[in-house]
Write an enzyme that holds these catalytic residues in place. Structure first.
Site, PDB file in Angstrom:
ATOM      1  N   ASP A 188     -68.464  23.048 -89.126  1.00 58.00           N
ATOM      2  CA  ASP A 188     -67.071  23.185 -88.712  1.00 58.00           C
ATOM      3  C   ASP A 188     -66.676  21.930 -87.941  1.00 58.00           C
ATOM      4  O   ASP A 188     -67.104  21.736 -86.808  1.00 58.00           O
ATOM      5  CB  ASP A 188     -66.885  24.410 -87.799  1.00 58.00           C
ATOM      6  CG  ASP A 188     -67.046  25.727 -88.558  1.00 58.00           C
ATOM      7  OD1 ASP A 188     -67.799  25.746 -89.553  1.00 58.00           O
ATOM      8  OD2 ASP A 188     -66.434  26.726 -88.144  1.00 58.00           O
ATOM      9  N   LYS A 227     -59.517  25.620 -91.291  1.00 58.75           N
ATOM     10  CA  LYS A 227     -59.673  26.570 -90.185  1.00 58.75           C
ATOM     11  C   LYS A 227     -58.609  26.283 -89.142  1.00 58.75           C
ATOM     12  O   LYS A 227     -58.280  25.128 -88.890  1.00 58.75           O
ATOM     13  CB  LYS A 227     -61.092  26.397 -89.624  1.00 58.75           C
ATOM     14  CG  LYS A 227     -61.416  27.175 -88.375  1.00 58.75           C
ATOM     15  CD  LYS A 227     -62.903  27.006 -88.025  1.00 58.75           C
ATOM     16  CE  LYS A 227     -63.205  27.514 -86.630  1.00 58.75           C
ATOM     17  NZ  LYS A 227     -64.604  27.295 -86.227  1.00 58.75           N
ATOM     18  N   LYS A 238     -60.163  29.964 -92.831  1.00 58.78           N
ATOM     19  CA  LYS A 238     -60.793  30.639 -91.689  1.00 58.78           C
ATOM     20  C   LYS A 238     -59.876  30.619 -90.468  1.00 58.78           C
ATOM     21  O   LYS A 238     -59.771  29.605 -89.790  1.00 58.78           O
ATOM     22  CB  LYS A 238     -62.132  29.960 -91.357  1.00 58.78           C
ATOM     23  CG  LYS A 238     -62.819  30.528 -90.125  1.00 58.78           C
ATOM     24  CD  LYS A 238     -64.183  29.896 -89.878  1.00 58.78           C
ATOM     25  CE  LYS A 238     -64.761  30.336 -88.546  1.00 58.78           C
ATOM     26  NZ  LYS A 238     -66.035  29.688 -88.210  1.00 58.78           N
TER      27      LYS A 238
END
Lengths: 298, 292
Positions: free
Chosen positions: A134, A198, A234
């Site tokens: 991430d 995300k 996400k």
């Protein structure tokens, strides 16, 4: 290509109106139960605190694999998400399960470091056993209009990840400003090679919200229509109860369709959501409203 | 000039210091000689769930207040009630009470609040103990609040029954979710207005109107409710079975007890408290013949 990004305008009123309608939808009991199980399978159980200890991470991994002891046949969570220095501990703890290890990287959460440091950060996370990375984008560069820099940086990190490690790109929407910027950042990330986009680090408020998620889902949809390539989504931060998570699922289904209703394409970044989902599943199965006392705290 | 239209009060429920309508949108009508005088919320189990969430959130901060401060806040409830006495008496007479009975109900209620308010910072001095033990330990027992208490209020006593089922429960630091009298719900909602003017933190007291038939089952099976106070006579056996699920302690009282002076007793408070005994090691110096 960058010029094209600049022209995107998001219909703010339309987005918020759609969210308004989605949040008023009611779900039948059976769909709710299926939805809750799906949410459970999509959770990235997260601990990203300065005070994380080895034991805390081990405990979280234990929780990830034993969440459903009370109710067998429930899916386990998708992944455990930790800082790079905790990746080895997490991957050792999760060796015998199908729970993945995700690591934040690239000077999370600020993203203020040189490219070389970010590349090393990512390399190390992957070498230590991270299945997913991430990363955060450089918001400062984004706001200075250096979109090429942001694009190249994401592409460089994706190069490090290669085919085997999936890359989630955190836009930190709370720092980007309006929907137009969020849409543009989404497109930059997608085109630079993100496997997932995300919303947030969870360190900035507001974190994930339904309208912001919808803007990002629309970017994914347009990309899919024009290239045929799927990109995951996400939302992270602030999604702490099952009811809200169900609304996210409805949003995904109605924007992207059933293909995305899978942990391979949709995740929740959350720390306390799993407990609430379990409590709701227990409520649906026993008929009794549940108490936090009977579910693990960490 | 046309005749003025009377403005009637909308009786809503009391959750987390606010007055929402029931999420179900249902209500029932109260009539006097076939003339309706109030619509009352018919709460659902979702309202109950929301009330328990509020009560759980309010519990710790309330329990952690100093006993002296809780005492002051309860005293304030009595002051507020005293100042709105006539409103309550009028409301009781609409519901069929005689002026004399209504007035007596008010006086008893106010006095009862004062009585229990005084116990907040005394209960542990009376019931707490230092226990003699055979080992070298300093052994002591303290009484602590239990958590969220579910209360089924008296059906027959509109105000005294309500006060008697709330005040002894919260004085020690518990929070509560109360199902009001089905027959006389008006006083309970007006009492909620008194509470919201009395520095009682939001969520410590939550009051729902509706039927015990519908709400007794979810309140007795809710895993986040720690104990039950049954002040109502309409209790189904199933409640006791449900309560075993998370071992809720049940304390029952009837209307005769509520109206009796014997109800003014610290033992009522103790029923909604848990005792904790601590063994604290002490060093004993055996070189001395005695330790004084």
């Amino acid at each position: 290509m960058i010029k094209e990004f600049n022209n995107i305008k998001v219909d703010k009123v339309g987005i918020e109106d759609r969210i308004n309608r989605i949040t008023k939808r009611s779900l039948k009991r059976e769909s709710k139960l299926k939805g809750l199980e799906m949410i459970l399978s999509m959770i990235d159980l997260t601990t990203l605190e300065g005070m994380d200890t080895v034991k805390k991470v081990e405990q979280l991994c234990y929780k990830a694999t034993h969440l459903h002891n009370q109710f067998p046949n429930l899916p386990s969570v998708a992944a455990v998400c930790v800082y790079p220095n905790m990746v080895r501990i997490a991957s050792n703890s999760l060796k015998e399960s199908d729970v993945l290890v995700a690591s934040v990287a690239t000077a999370f959460p600020s993203g203020n470091a040189t490219l070389q440091i970010k590349i090393n950060d990512t390399k190390e996370a992957i070498e230590n056993g991270a299945n997913e990375v991430d990363m955060v984008i450089s918001r400062g560069k984004f706001h200075s209009g250096e979109y090429n820099y942001v694009f190249d940086e994401i592409a460089a990190i994706k190069d490090v990840c290669g085919e085997n490690s999936r890359l989630k790109v955190i836009l930190e929407t709370g720092e980007l400003g309006d929907y137009d910027h969020i849409r543009m950042a989404s497109e930059i990330a997608i085109n630079a090679g993100a496997d997932f986009i995300k919303t947030s680090t969870g360190k900035i408020s507001p974190a994930a919200t339904l309208p912001i998620t919808l803007v990002m889902l629309e970017a994914i949809k347009d990309h899919y229509y024009s290239t045929g390539k799927m990109v995951g989504m996400k939302p992270a931060g602030g999604i702490s109860n099952a009811k809200l998570a169900l609304q996210y699922l409805i949003l995904v289904k109605e924007t992207l369709g059933n293909l995305w209703l899978d942990k391979h394409w949709f995740r929740f970044g959350a720390s306390s959501l799993a407990n609430d989902v379990l409590m709701q599943i227990a409520k649906q199965k026993t008929g009794f409203y549940q108490s936090n006392n009977y579910f693990s705290k960490d | 000039m046309s005749e003025r239209i009377k403005v009637l009060k909308t009786y809503k429920i009391f959750i987390d210091g606010k007055f929402p309508r029931t999420e179900s949108g249902r209500y029932y009508q109260l009539k006097s000689k076939d003339i309706p005088y109030a619509n009352v919320c018919l709460s659902s189990k979702k309202d109950l769930r929301n009330a328990v969430v509020a009560a759980r959130k309010a519990f710790l901060p309330w329990a952690e207040k100093t006993a002296y401060n809780r005492s002051q806040i309860l005293y304030r409830i009595a002051e507020m009630l005293e100042s709105r006495k006539t409103q309550f008496i009028d409301e009781l007479t609409i519901q069929g009470f005689s002026k004399k009975d209504a007035s007596k109900e008010l006086d008893q209620s106010i006095d009862r609040i004062i009585y229990f308010a005084g116990w907040a910072d005394k209960i542990n001095q009376v019931f707490g103990a230092v226990n003699p033990v055979a080992s070298s330990h300093y052994n002591f027992t303290l009484f602590e609040p239990m958590g969220v208490i579910g209360v089924l209020s008296s059906d027959e006593s509109p105000l005294l029954g309500l006060v008697s089922s709330i005040i002894p429960v919260i004085v020690s630091g518990n929070s509560c979710v109360v199902i009001a009298s089905e027959k006389y719900p008006l006083s309970s909602i007006s009492f909620a207005e008194v509470i919201s003017n009395s520095d009682v933190p939001s969520g410590v007291i939550n009051i729902l109107t509706g039927t015990k038939k519908e709400l007794a089952s979810p309140i007795s099976s809710h895993m986040d409710i720690n104990a039950l106070g049954l002040f109502s006579q309409k209790i189904d056996k199933q409640i006791f079975i449900n309560a075993t699920e998370n071992l809720k302690r049940i304390s029952s009282f009837n209307d005769i007890q509520i109206y009796s002076d014997d109800f003014d007793s610290p033992y009522i408070i103790k029923k909604f408290m848990e005792s904790k005994t601590t063994w604290h090691p002490v060093e004993v110096d055996f070189t001395k013949t005695n330790n004084y």
